[in-house]
Enzyme design. Structure first.
Site, PDB file in Angstrom:
ATOM      1  CE  LYS A 102       0.665  37.936   4.167  1.00  0.00           C
ATOM      2  NZ  LYS A 102       0.012  39.253   4.211  1.00  0.00           N
ATOM      3  CG  ASP A 138      -4.757  36.897   5.531  1.00  0.00           C
ATOM      4  OD1 ASP A 138      -5.444  36.113   6.228  1.00  0.00           O
ATOM      5  OD2 ASP A 138      -5.175  37.400   4.481  1.00  0.00           O
TER       6      ASP A 138
END
Length: 227
Positions: free
Chosen positions: A121, A139
């Site tokens: 991420k 996220d």
């Protein structure tokens, strides 16, 4: 409604109303951004922006950070989540940037994930924001919003599966922007506990809204009261 139509309407809305979205993290170069993104894990951008000015001043380059111990870094980040672990990550990150990457922040996901505290991420955020690569950082906001809007299938159970579906359906030149669109929509409108459907401009194609409020007209101008 077909999934392709949801993507079309999403892109139409945001390209018109938010054509140039940006991260809310404060930074002035790739090095500062990667520190800020590492610190932002399970922490708000607002909180991170409160601590990074002093951190950046104390450790303005990878070389400065490389010789710092976690104990020296800790006081600068003690007010954010998991400061002990993140202090260790930053200390290790500084050393690796200097020793393995000539003090430059890598430009590929494959190299970025080698750095302490940097997962997929975080790596996707860096390549998206700094180099405008078509990377989708998933996220909790992106995961939640893409599910609620009906942009991904129910079979997508992991962030990577969601990432792959989003990237496959969004034009490459808009992926980095869509990352911000989904994050900000999740942060301010499509919040976790009680989405603000009464304020949402996307209800006319939102799968969550259509399932939970089937008797409300499917109208983009519709605003609920008391939802």
């Amino acid at each position: 409604m077909l999934k392709k139509d949801r993507y079309k309407l999403l892109i139409e809305y945001f390209t018109q109303h938010f054509p140039e979205p940006e991260t809310e993290l404060a930074y002035s170069n790739p090095y500062e951004l990667i520190l800020a993104v590492v610190l932002s894990a399970q922490c708000t951008d607002k909180r991170v922006n409160m601590v990074t000015p002093a951190l950046f001043e104390a450790y303005p380059t990878p070389e400065h950070l490389a010789v710092a111990s976690p104990e020296e870094i800790f006081p600068y980040i003690k007010s954010i989540s998991y400061p002990n672990n993140k202090a260790k990550h930053l200390a290790g990150l500084g050393k690796m940037l200097v020793e393995q990457f000539s003090s430059e922040v890598p430009s590929t996901v494959e190299d970025l994930v080698k750095l302490p505290g940097v997962g997929r991420k975080t790596a996707n955020v860096i390549v998206s924001v700094i180099w405008n690569q078509p990377a989708m950082a998933v996220d909790t906001h992106v995961f939640r919003v893409s599910k609620r809007l009906g942009l991904v299938t129910k079979a997508a159970k992991t962030p990577l599966e969601v990432e792959k579906q989003l990237v496959a359906n969004i034009p490459n030149d808009l992926v980095s922007k869509a990352h911000h669109w989904l994050i900000l929509h999740g942060r301010y409108i499509c919040v976790a506990r009680k989405p603000k459907c009464e304020e949402c401009p996307l209800t006319h194609f939102c799968a969550f809204f259509q399932k939970n409020f089937p008797n409300i007209p499917d109208d983009p101008e519709n605003k609920l009261s008391g939802v």
